[in-house]
Design an enzyme around this catalytic site. Structure first.
Site, PDB file in Angstrom:
ATOM      1  N   LYS A  62       0.852  -1.206   0.000  1.00 25.22           N
ATOM      2  CA  LYS A  62       0.000   0.000   0.000  1.00 25.22           C
ATOM      3  C   LYS A  62       0.878   1.243   0.000  1.00 25.22           C
ATOM      4  O   LYS A  62       0.622   2.187  -0.748  1.00 25.22           O
ATOM      5  CB  LYS A  62      -0.887  -0.023   1.246  1.00 25.22           C
ATOM      6  CG  LYS A  62      -1.472   1.323   1.610  1.00 25.22           C
ATOM      7  CD  LYS A  62      -2.223   1.250   2.924  1.00 25.22           C
ATOM      8  CE  LYS A  62      -2.505   2.608   3.495  1.00 25.22           C
ATOM      9  NZ  LYS A  62      -1.332   3.308   4.020  1.00 25.22           N
ATOM     10  N   ASN A  63       1.893   1.252   0.834  1.00 27.23           N
ATOM     11  CA  ASN A  63       2.704   2.460   0.983  1.00 27.23           C
ATOM     12  C   ASN A  63       3.659   2.692  -0.180  1.00 27.23           C
ATOM     13  O   ASN A  63       4.387   3.676  -0.203  1.00 27.23           O
ATOM     14  CB  ASN A  63       3.475   2.428   2.302  1.00 27.23           C
ATOM     15  CG  ASN A  63       2.561   2.704   3.485  1.00 27.23           C
ATOM     16  OD1 ASN A  63       1.400   3.070   3.308  1.00 27.23           O
ATOM     17  ND2 ASN A  63       3.080   2.518   4.692  1.00 27.23           N
ATOM     18  N   ARG A 109      -4.550  10.222   3.453  1.00 26.96           N
ATOM     19  CA  ARG A 109      -3.302  10.918   3.698  1.00 26.96           C
ATOM     20  C   ARG A 109      -2.281  10.824   2.554  1.00 26.96           C
ATOM     21  O   ARG A 109      -1.596  11.781   2.243  1.00 26.96           O
ATOM     22  CB  ARG A 109      -2.703  10.295   4.973  1.00 26.96           C
ATOM     23  CG  ARG A 109      -1.263  10.527   5.223  1.00 26.96           C
ATOM     24  CD  ARG A 109      -1.032  11.736   6.067  1.00 26.96           C
ATOM     25  NE  ARG A 109       0.348  12.144   5.951  1.00 26.96           N
ATOM     26  CZ  ARG A 109       0.796  13.304   6.386  1.00 26.96           C
ATOM     27  NH1 ARG A 109       0.000  14.126   6.994  1.00 26.96           N
ATOM     28  NH2 ARG A 109       2.053  13.625   6.233  1.00 26.96           N
ATOM     29  N   ASP A 116      -5.230   8.627   9.100  1.00 31.39           N
ATOM     30  CA  ASP A 116      -5.316   7.843  10.335  1.00 31.39           C
ATOM     31  C   ASP A 116      -5.226   8.699  11.587  1.00 31.39           C
ATOM     32  O   ASP A 116      -4.552   9.720  11.613  1.00 31.39           O
ATOM     33  CB  ASP A 116      -4.150   6.850  10.383  1.00 31.39           C
ATOM     34  CG  ASP A 116      -4.227   5.851   9.259  1.00 31.39           C
ATOM     35  OD1 ASP A 116      -5.353   5.563   8.828  1.00 31.39           O
ATOM     36  OD2 ASP A 116      -3.171   5.375   8.836  1.00 31.39           O
ATOM     37  N   ASP A 157       4.407   0.686  11.982  1.00 31.62           N
ATOM     38  CA  ASP A 157       3.177   0.060  11.481  1.00 31.62           C
ATOM     39  C   ASP A 157       2.992  -1.371  11.998  1.00 31.62           C
ATOM     40  O   ASP A 157       1.917  -1.941  11.847  1.00 31.62           O
ATOM     41  CB  ASP A 157       3.166   0.057   9.946  1.00 31.62           C
ATOM     42  CG  ASP A 157       2.893   1.445   9.382  1.00 31.62           C
ATOM     43  OD1 ASP A 157       2.524   2.347  10.160  1.00 31.62           O
ATOM     44  OD2 ASP A 157       3.039   1.628   8.159  1.00 31.62           O
ATOM     45  N   ILE A 177       7.740   7.209  16.649  1.00 35.67           N
ATOM     46  CA  ILE A 177       7.384   7.862  15.379  1.00 35.67           C
ATOM     47  C   ILE A 177       6.071   8.646  15.480  1.00 35.67           C
ATOM     48  O   ILE A 177       6.015   9.806  15.105  1.00 35.67           O
ATOM     49  CB  ILE A 177       7.283   6.830  14.227  1.00 35.67           C
ATOM     50  CG1 ILE A 177       8.458   5.860  14.251  1.00 35.67           C
ATOM     51  CG2 ILE A 177       7.146   7.540  12.878  1.00 35.67           C
ATOM     52  CD1 ILE A 177       9.776   6.391  13.813  1.00 35.67           C
TER      53      ILE A 177
HETATM   54  C1  UD1 Z   1       4.567   6.709   6.051  1.00 32.11           C
HETATM   55  C2  UD1 Z   1       3.596   5.561   5.938  1.00 32.11           C
HETATM   56  C3  UD1 Z   1       3.093   5.117   7.301  1.00 32.11           C
HETATM   57  C4  UD1 Z   1       4.264   4.840   8.233  1.00 32.11           C
HETATM   58  C5  UD1 Z   1       5.223   6.023   8.253  1.00 32.11           C
HETATM   59  C6  UD1 Z   1       6.480   5.764   9.070  1.00 32.11           C
HETATM   60  C7  UD1 Z   1       2.538   5.957   3.808  1.00 32.11           C
HETATM   61  C8  UD1 Z   1       1.302   6.300   3.077  1.00 32.11           C
HETATM   62  N1  UD1 Z   1       2.471   5.953   5.127  1.00 32.11           N
HETATM   63  O1  UD1 Z   1       3.841   7.816   6.573  1.00 32.11           O
HETATM   64  O2  UD1 Z   1       2.313   3.935   7.144  1.00 32.11           O
HETATM   65  O3  UD1 Z   1       3.771   4.605   9.528  1.00 32.11           O
HETATM   66  O4  UD1 Z   1       5.644   6.348   6.921  1.00 32.11           O
HETATM   67  O5  UD1 Z   1       7.136   4.644   8.604  1.00 32.11           O
HETATM   68  O6  UD1 Z   1       3.558   5.654   3.226  1.00 32.11           O
HETATM   69  N2  UD1 Z   1       6.810  14.557  10.268  1.00 32.11           N
HETATM   70  C9  UD1 Z   1       6.962  15.895  10.558  1.00 32.11           C
HETATM   71  N3  UD1 Z   1       7.024  16.792   9.520  1.00 32.11           N
HETATM   72  C10 UD1 Z   1       6.939  16.414   8.223  1.00 32.11           C
HETATM   73  C11 UD1 Z   1       6.787  15.041   7.925  1.00 32.11           C
HETATM   74  C12 UD1 Z   1       6.735  14.136   8.972  1.00 32.11           C
HETATM   75  O7  UD1 Z   1       7.050  16.272  11.722  1.00 32.11           O
HETATM   76  O8  UD1 Z   1       7.009  17.277   7.333  1.00 32.11           O
HETATM   77  C13 UD1 Z   1       6.777  13.569  11.377  1.00 32.11           C
HETATM   78  C14 UD1 Z   1       5.453  12.862  11.467  1.00 32.11           C
HETATM   79  O9  UD1 Z   1       4.509  13.607  12.211  1.00 32.11           O
HETATM   80  C15 UD1 Z   1       5.832  11.588  12.146  1.00 32.11           C
HETATM   81  C16 UD1 Z   1       7.222  11.298  11.621  1.00 32.11           C
HETATM   82  O10 UD1 Z   1       7.703  12.554  11.119  1.00 32.11           O
HETATM   83  O11 UD1 Z   1       5.911  11.782  13.536  1.00 32.11           O
HETATM   84  C17 UD1 Z   1       7.280  10.248  10.536  1.00 32.11           C
HETATM   85  O12 UD1 Z   1       6.485  10.619   9.463  1.00 32.11           O
HETATM   86  P1  UD1 Z   1       6.769  10.132   7.975  1.00 32.11           P
HETATM   87  O13 UD1 Z   1       7.967   9.256   7.928  1.00 32.11           O
HETATM   88  O14 UD1 Z   1       6.726  11.327   7.089  1.00 32.11           O
HETATM   89  O15 UD1 Z   1       5.493   9.215   7.693  1.00 32.11           O
HETATM   90  P2  UD1 Z   1       4.455   9.277   6.514  1.00 32.11           P
HETATM   91  O16 UD1 Z   1       5.174   9.459   5.211  1.00 32.11           O
HETATM   92  O17 UD1 Z   1       3.366  10.226   6.862  1.00 32.11           O
END
Ligand code: UD1
Length: 426
Positions: free
Chosen positions: A23-24, A93, A117, A305, A327
């Site tokens: 999915k991701n 998202r 989520d 996850d 995370i």
């Molecule tokens: C992706 C996955 C999700 C997984 C996550 C971490 C998808 C669709 N989703 O989510 O299933 O749990 O990676 O492996 O691929 N953050 C910030 N600022 C930003 C971006 C992120 O503070 O600009 C923080 C987030 O709030 C979070 C952490 O960084 O606490 C990790 O986020 P990120 O790695 O970006 O996860 P996603 O890409 O949203």
């Protein structure tokens, strides 16, 4: 009317399952198709609701998209729209991943701030500051992220944290920027590597994927390709936990076991027997599992996850474990539901201490996100009686054919319509 699952505890799961594409990954690859005029074909796509949602987002931008079994075909026109349809985008998202490709192709993007989520706040600051380093102006306006640029230029970018989404948006913009981008503290997840492989096949010049530093030299134009989506390590890991928790024996295909290296090591510590193959693995467990500590970290650390599955396993293991979530801050909502099933757990900040019990006790529970939902199903398999897992639309977003596969492995699980949603609970 919302569906729920009725999960009867007690069965040991045995047999073989194959996982589909991640999915991701698939959603990011679909959005990367925006980068090249022509026909992109993605194979091994999972049958989950986010794929047709993403197809709607792409259609709103001017693409024609066909979904046919596991194959998604995307026809991208020369001119695409820069404004992602707000209703289509709010659904989930991952739609934010169109930001990079749109900024690269249209020099402008308007993408509604996503829903998604309930696992904690998910800001976009690193996505924005990365794109700004490449020469885009970004702002939040009327609930949308807006980017604008005359031209993108390669830059040196150091992420504060190896964010998966920010890494993807920066890469998909940098591939068409002028000059060289060096992205440091980049995410190393297998889904990032999958995206990089596709981008390279499309003609992008990049290297270093899977390491902390990815270097991209922009090209003027990319070409559409055919690509097979990498296997879903989170779904595969969920089956591994199902085997350990039910003291069963499951062989999982369609996955590179290296993508679950630490996960399988943790299961060995809990007492499981693990065999790996080039495109799969087998997990079996005979005795009661023993308690293991976890902390979630970016890849190659333990994936957030799979944190609910780890908690579910510890809930029925012998001894005390401590799980640390690094995370997403709200991911312990799931713990309240586990407590309803008789798990003995205490939350302290971003740690949860778990004293394993011999057996859980069935109760109605509510999924709060995809992975929490799957964790509750696994817990239900280790509870006496029938556990009703509500709000399974979350689970459907990540686990194609979950009930059918559980039944094939010997579980007694049914889907029923008419479960109470969370807001009707009291
Ligand atoms: C992706 C996955 C999700 C997984 C996550 C971490 C998808 C669709 N989703 O989510 O299933 O749990 O990676 O492996 O691929 N953050 C910030 N600022 C930003 C971006 C992120 O503070 O600009 C923080 C987030 O709030 C979070 C952490 O960084 O606490 C990790 O986020 P990120 O790695 O970006 O996860 P996603 O890409 O949203």
């Amino acid at each position: 009317m919302k569906d729920h699952f009725l999960v009867t505890g007690g069965a040991r799961l045995n047999g073989a399952v194959r996982v589909d594409g991640a999915k991701n990954s698939v959603l990011k690859l679909m959005s990367a198709a925006l980068l090249a005029e022509g026909t992109t074909v993605l194979r091994n796509c999972p049958d989950i609701a986010d794929v047709p949602y993403m197809a709607d987002v792409l259609r709103g931008l001017g693409c024609k998209v066909e979904l046919n079994g596991g194959t998604v075909t995307i026809h991208t026109p020369d001119e695409i729209s820069s404004d992602a349809d707000i209703d289509a985008v709010r659904q989930f998202r991952a739609s934010v991943c169109v930001l990079g490709p749109l900024t690269a192709r249209c020099h402008r993007a308007v993408v509604a701030l996503p829903g998604g989520d309930a696992i904690g706040s998910r800001p976009l600051d690193m996505h924005q500051s990365g794109l700004e380093k490449l020469g885009a102006k970004t702002r939040i306006e009327h609930g949308c992220v807006v980017t604008e640029t005359e031209k993108l230029t390669g830059a040196k970018i150091m992420l504060d944290f190896p964010s998966v989404g920010a890494t993807e948006n920066i890469l998909t913009a940098a591939v068409l920027a002028e000059g060289t981008t060096v992205l440091d503290n980049a995410a190393r997840e297998p889904e990032i590597v999958d995206l990089c492989h596709m981008l390279r096949d499309m003609g992008a010049q990049l290297e270093g994927e899977g390491s902390n530093t990815i270097t991209v030299t922009g090209v003027r134009k990319l070409n559409p390709v055919e690509h097979e989506v990498v296997g879903d390590r989170i779904v595969a890991g969920t089956w591994a936990y199902a085997a350990a928790m039910t003291r069963g024996d499951i062989t999982v295909g369609g996955i590179d076991p290296a993508h679950l290296h630490l996960v399988l090591e943790k299961l060995k510590l809990a007492g499981a027997k693990v065999e790996t193959y080039p495109t799969g693995f087998r997990v079996s467990q005979e005795a009661r599992p023993t308690a293991v500590d976890y902390q979630t970290l970016p890849f190659p650390g333990f994936p957030t996850d799979l944190q609910p599955m780890a908690i579910a396993l510890c809930a029925v293991s012998e001894g005390m474990s401590v799980i640390t979530e690094n995370i997403f801050e709200s991911r312990f909502r799931f713990v309240d539901e586990m407590t309803r099933l008789g798990a003995d757990m205490t939350i302290d900040g971003h740690h949860v201490s778990i004293r394993g019990v011999e057996e859980l006790s069935s109760a109605p529970v509510w999924s709060s996100d995809i992975r929490a939902g799957a964790g509750l199903v696994l817990a239900g398999l280790c509870a006496d009686g029938v556990t009703q897992v509500n709000d399974v639309f979350h689970i459907d977003r990540g686990y194609p054919g979950f009930v059918e596969k559980l039944v094939e492995l010997g579980a007694t699980v049914e889907r029923e319509s008419g479960g109470e949603g969370r807001h009707h609970k009291h």
